[in-house]
Write a protein that holds these residues in place. Structure first.
Motif, PDB file in Angstrom:
ATOM      1  N   UNK A  45      -2.879   8.962  -3.151  1.00  0.00           N
ATOM      2  CA  UNK A  45      -2.956   9.506  -1.524  1.00  0.00           C
ATOM      3  C   UNK A  45      -2.852   9.301  -0.184  1.00  0.00           C
ATOM      4  N   UNK A  46      -1.590   9.162  -0.149  1.00  0.00           N
ATOM      5  CA  UNK A  46      -0.878   9.129   0.684  1.00  0.00           C
ATOM      6  C   UNK A  46       0.016  10.645   0.666  1.00  0.00           C
ATOM      7  N   UNK A  97      -6.806  16.751  -0.820  1.00  0.00           N
ATOM      8  CA  UNK A  97      -7.838  15.670  -1.325  1.00  0.00           C
ATOM      9  C   UNK A  97      -7.264  15.134  -2.428  1.00  0.00           C
ATOM     10  N   UNK A  98      -7.819  13.906  -2.834  1.00  0.00           N
ATOM     11  CA  UNK A  98      -7.192  13.290  -4.161  1.00  0.00           C
ATOM     12  C   UNK A  98      -8.013  13.174  -4.592  1.00  0.00           C
ATOM     13  N   UNK A 114      -2.239   4.591  -7.721  1.00  0.00           N
ATOM     14  CA  UNK A 114      -3.476   4.809  -6.493  1.00  0.00           C
ATOM     15  C   UNK A 114      -2.177   4.646  -4.811  1.00  0.00           C
ATOM     16  N   UNK A 115      -1.675   3.499  -4.846  1.00  0.00           N
ATOM     17  CA  UNK A 115      -1.315   3.905  -4.031  1.00  0.00           C
ATOM     18  C   UNK A 115      -0.141   4.452  -3.289  1.00  0.00           C
ATOM     19  N   UNK A 116       0.291   5.107  -3.571  1.00  0.00           N
ATOM     20  CA  UNK A 116       0.634   6.462  -3.403  1.00  0.00           C
ATOM     21  C   UNK A 116       0.753   7.947  -2.855  1.00  0.00           C
ATOM     22  N   UNK A 169      -0.610  13.335  -0.713  1.00  0.00           N
ATOM     23  CA  UNK A 169      -2.008  14.039  -1.135  1.00  0.00           C
ATOM     24  C   UNK A 169      -2.390  14.895   0.942  1.00  0.00           C
ATOM     25  N   UNK A 170      -2.590  13.494   1.470  1.00  0.00           N
ATOM     26  CA  UNK A 170      -2.998  13.972   3.089  1.00  0.00           C
ATOM     27  C   UNK A 170      -1.779  14.069   3.409  1.00  0.00           C
TER      28      UNK A 170
END
Lengths: 308, 249
Positions: A100-101, A109-110, A96-98, A103-104
């Motif tokens: 989305x970063x 999107x994630x 969850x920490x890594x 993806x951006x």
């Protein structure tokens, strides 16, 4: 299709979650690579190579990846991303920490906490704390997603994938590891426990939570609490099970002195077997409990402990 | 330092949601809405940093329909100094929210941005991390303690199995976990005063950000209903059922 699975590590060892994520990757279909990033993690790479269905293990063993900080780890994954159509990890705190970063940085999107894979671009995931299941379709060229491990059975350890070293080193001046305090309790962690016993407002006060401890010790269970018990100051809020606390799905969930508000049910209603102990036989918790016991918890808990 | 706090208007956490009959989405008509609980914790933390003298200004921002201004007024009543509303009726997903917030960050130049770790409607847990990536800032997610020291912020994070502390170089992004603090209630005089605090309204187009999503919602369903079971008469019967019928002991 080519899939990269970011492995979960626990104190340098391969965490069990990874075998579940590989199972999800198999349902998408295609070549599956596992990325092991950390420091002193050769043994984890060896373990990942044994997972069934894995084509290749990519090993990035360097001090910059120690503790899997989001900044260097996401940059590493981005550097490898062009080889893949899907990037997966478990919905652990690291994933969850890594992800989305990642993806951006890739401008996509994630998709979080995937429960089921309909096809290579269509997935099911829970929303509103599991009170609704959404089917989502991604048109992004690269799919970045986290997987709810309890929804996929782990793959076996019958594989023998090649291990390949990744030399990419990402400089990180932005973040620094300071310390880690891992819970040293003999009790299992709430999120992963096979049995959970939780207390609610009916416990009366914080001291009475000791009544749950003896039972938890005998069952090897984790102890949780409802928001009402946390709000009343009985226990710290890291014990909270519910929509705004932890979501658990153990084999056995024992709710003691918990009325069963929506907020609480959202956190535990996917448990395999639910037991409710409550003096109010009209309490909503009995509508979801497989076994209900109506009575005074101050009499029933000591009796239960002595008979286990 | 200036702190930017992002807040989201969501369905109240106590509401039992209904899926629309055509399975297109969850029905939000005439449903009680509130500030996302994790966002309340973010506002509280920013206000506490101001009360400690660490922060000089707290700016609250929300992206969503006109009605989201209610949640911004709540943030102002809780102690934020001014608010920015980016108005849109579209379903804005995390990546677009992060892109809009990145523009606001560029404009406002805050040293710390605090967000909730996740919204209780979409349950994504993505926006803070995505914003950190787009703004090229370090991130302290799932924070249970935030300590600003000089040009760094020490963030204690709730990780699986315990706690981890990281030191981040400012400017940085922090997302809040439940344990970070206990949000205060707004008092009536503060609610009255909040009505006079500045609230600026803009549109996504003002930032040149396209909010259309590349992830489409195919359908929304109700999960399988759980049926109530049986009541047992005694502890002995309970233990027997758990051992022999459910086989979980």
């Amino acid at each position: 299709m080519s899939i990269l699975v970011l492995a979960d590590l626990h104190e340098g060892e391969l965490a069990a979650a990874t075998a579940h994520v590989v199972a999800a990757a198999q349902q998408i279909g295609g070549d599956i690579d596992v990325l092991i990033a950390g420091e002193g993690v050769q043994a984890a790479a060896d373990a990942a190579a044994r997972l069934e269905g894995v084509s290749r293990v990519r090993l990035a063993d360097h001090s910059v990846y120690a503790h899997q900080l989001a900044e260097p780890l996401s940059a590493l994954i981005v550097a490898l991303a062009d080889d893949y159509t899907h990037i997966l990890s478990s919905a652990s705190t690291t994933g969850k920490n890594v992800l989305p970063r990642v993806a951006a940085l890739k401008d996509v999107s994630q998709i979080s906490e995937v429960l089921a894979i309909d096809s290579a671009d269509t997935f099911k995931r829970p929303i509103y704390a599991g009170n609704a299941i959404a089917t989502v379709k991604s048109d992004d060229a690269l799919k970045v997603m986290t997987v709810r491990t309890t929804a996929f059975d782990a793959v076996n350890e019958s594989g023998s994938a090649a291990i390949e070293t990744v030399d990419t080193v990402v400089e990180n001046a932005q973040s620094q590891f300071v310390k880690e305090e891992l819970a040293q309790s003999d009790r299992p962690e709430l999120g992963g426990a096979r049995i959970v016993i939780s207390g609610g407002r009916g416990m009366g006060n914080g001291d009475n939570f000791k009544l749950l401890d003896g039972i938890a010790d005998k069952l090897g269970a984790a102890v949780g609490a409802s928001r009402a018990a946390v709000d009343a100051g009985f226990v710290p809020n890291d014990m909270q099970v519910g929509q705004t606390g932890k979501i658990v799905a153990p084999d056995l969930y024992i709710a003691v002195g918990i009325s069963g508000a929506i907020q609480h049910l959202a956190g535990m209603k996917d448990s395999k077997v639910i037991v409710a102990i409550n003096k109010d036989d009209e309490a909503p918790i009995f509508q979801v409990a497989d076994y209900g016991l109506v009575g005074d918890l101050f009499e029933l808990l000591p009796e239960l402990e002595s008979k286990l | 330092m200036k702190i930017l706090v992002a807040v989201k208007r969501v369905i109240d956490y106590n509401v039992k949601i209904r899926v629309k009959a055509d399975h297109s989405d969850v029905d939000l008509t005439n449903v009680k809405m509130a500030m996302n609980p994790f966002c309340e914790i973010a506002v509280e933390e920013a206000v506490r940093l101001k009360e400690k003298g660490t922060a000089t200004e707290v700016v609250a921002v929300s992206i969503g329909p006109k009605a989201a201004q209610e949640q911004l007024r709540t943030a102002l009543a809780l102690g934020a100094d001014r608010a920015l509303h980016i108005e849109t009726d579209e379903r804005v997903e995390s990546l677009a929210v992060a892109k809009l917030l990145a523009k606001v960050v560029e404009e406002e130049q805050p040293e710390l941005v605090i967000l909730g770790k996740q919204a209780i409607d979409t349950d994504n847990n993505q926006t803070g991390q995505m914003l950190a990536a787009l703004a090229n800032m370090p991130q302290g997610t799932f924070a249970s303690e935030v300590v600003v020291e000089g040009d760094k912020v020490n963030v204690t994070r709730e990780i699986d199995g315990g706690l981890q502390t990281v030191a981040l170089t400012l400017p940085a992004i922090v997302t809040t976990d439940l344990r970070l603090n206990e949000p205060r209630y707004a008092k009536l005089p503060d609610i009255m005063k909040a009505k006079k605090k500045p609230l600026e309204s803009k549109a996504p187009a003002d930032y040149g950000v396209e909010v259309a999503s590349r992830v489409s919602l195919v359908k929304v369903e109700t999960p399988a209903e759980r049926k109530g079971g049986v009541k047992v008469a005694s502890v002995d019967e309970l233990i027997d059922k758990l051992k022999n019928e459910a086989k979980v002991l």
